[in-house]
Design an enzyme around this catalytic site. Structure first.
Site, short mmCIF file in Angstrom:
data_model
loop_
_atom_site.label_atom_id
_atom_site.label_comp_id
_atom_site.label_asym_id
_atom_site.label_seq_id
_atom_site.Cartn_x
_atom_site.Cartn_y
_atom_site.Cartn_z
N SER A 134 0.83 -1.21 0.00
CA SER A 134 0.00 0.00 0.00
C SER A 134 0.87 1.25 0.00
O SER A 134 0.52 2.26 -0.63
CB SER A 134 -0.97 -0.01 1.19
OG SER A 134 -0.27 -0.13 2.41
N GLU A 135 2.00 1.21 0.72
CA GLU A 135 3.00 2.28 0.64
C GLU A 135 4.40 1.70 0.76
O GLU A 135 4.62 0.70 1.44
CB GLU A 135 2.80 3.33 1.75
CG GLU A 135 1.74 4.37 1.46
CD GLU A 135 0.38 3.98 1.98
OE1 GLU A 135 -0.60 4.71 1.72
OE2 GLU A 135 0.29 2.93 2.64
N THR A 136 5.31 2.37 0.08
CA THR A 136 6.75 2.10 0.23
C THR A 136 7.43 3.39 0.64
O THR A 136 7.17 4.45 0.08
CB THR A 136 7.35 1.57 -1.09
OG1 THR A 136 6.75 0.30 -1.41
CG2 THR A 136 8.85 1.38 -0.97
#
Length: 280
Positions: free
Chosen positions: A43-45
């Site tokens: 979903s996020e990096t």
């Protein structure tokens, strides 16, 4: 450059929300960071680089775009740095697109100061219930669905029971359209357990995230929303634990700390990390 995966807001292996974390990302171009985030498909990096004004600078990318702040990816990043003995317990600052933010590193958890709370418009109850696949009378009557930000704008929506929360039938196209028109990340839907505990689900299809198992920025927004409307006790310091991911089989515990000096309210969100793995 070194790549890792880390689960944030987790107390047990397999729980929490996984994030990609890239150390020593200073030489990466923005397009390369976006491509890497798309390939990792979390979903996020988070991309960690040097900062002249703080412990480090962190940039955050979903699979489709960069965002100003991400709670779980920050907890994952700082937890990884502690695991690698790059930082010690104490008070640190990080540089983000949302500004310089304080991080409290404890032996068993990391707490992140969120951006200043901001309250925006309320949303039509019929429109929101329709997009969630429920009747309008399934929504809590007070407070009304409202857009709140402690880093990213999220629509806070209360429903009357955990069963309603569990059986939501989100229409992701409708949620995407509503989120785009309202310039917000997505929906953060909550209800109460029998003991009064807060349980949550988060939908952000506009950002390429149908559902997320732990959402720090939205949990911060929910905390100040409940505090503003008298659903949490007024105090100079208030602590709570919110729960998310239980319907995704990724149980997450998000710790909340509210500090109120009578003029301003600050909110911190945090928790532990698990499942640290190198991708190199």
């Amino acid at each position: 450059m070194r790549k890792y995966t880390v689960n944030a807001f987790s107390k047990i292996p397999g729980g929490g929300n996984p994030a990609g974390v890239v150390l020593h990302a200073d030489l990466l171009k923005e397009s390369e960071m976006q491509q890497m985030a798309e390939e990792l498909n979390f979903s996020e990096t988070a991309f960690i680089m040097a900062s002249e004004n703080a412990l480090c600078k962190i940039r955050y990318f979903t699979p489709v775009e960069e965002v100003r702040l991400c709670g779980h990816a920050t907890i994952a990043s700082i937890g990884l740095m502690k695991h690698l003995k790059l930082i010690s317990d104490g008070i640190h600052q990080i540089e983000t697109a949302a500004g310089l933010l304080t991080v409290l590193v404890h032996p068993d958890k990391i707490m992140l100061e969120m951006d200043e709370p901001n309250f925006f418009e309320s949303m039509d109850r019929h429109l929101i219930s329709d997009s969630l696949g429920i009747e309008v009378d399934s929504l809590l009557e007070h407070p009304s669905p409202q857009i709140v930000s402690t880093g990213l704008k999220d629509l806070i929506v209360g429903v009357k029971s955990l069963e309603i929360l569990r059986t939501l039938r989100p229409d992701f196209k409708k949620i995407t359209d509503i989120s785009s028109k309202a310039d917000m990340a997505g929906y953060h839907v909550y209800s109460y357990g029998a003991d009064g505990s807060v349980y949550m689900r988060n939908f952000a299809p506009l950002l390429g995230i149908q559902e997320e198992s732990a959402t720090g920025t939205a949990s911060g927004a929910l905390a100040v929303y409940l505090y503003k409307y008298g659903k949490l006790p007024k105090s100079s310091e208030t602590t709570r634990t919110f729960f998310q991911g239980m319907f995704m089989e990724r149980p997450s515990e998000i710790e909340i700390l509210l500090r109120d000096d009578g003029i301003n309210t600050k909110v911190f969100v945090g928790g532990g990390v698990s499942d640290i793995n190198s991708l190199d």
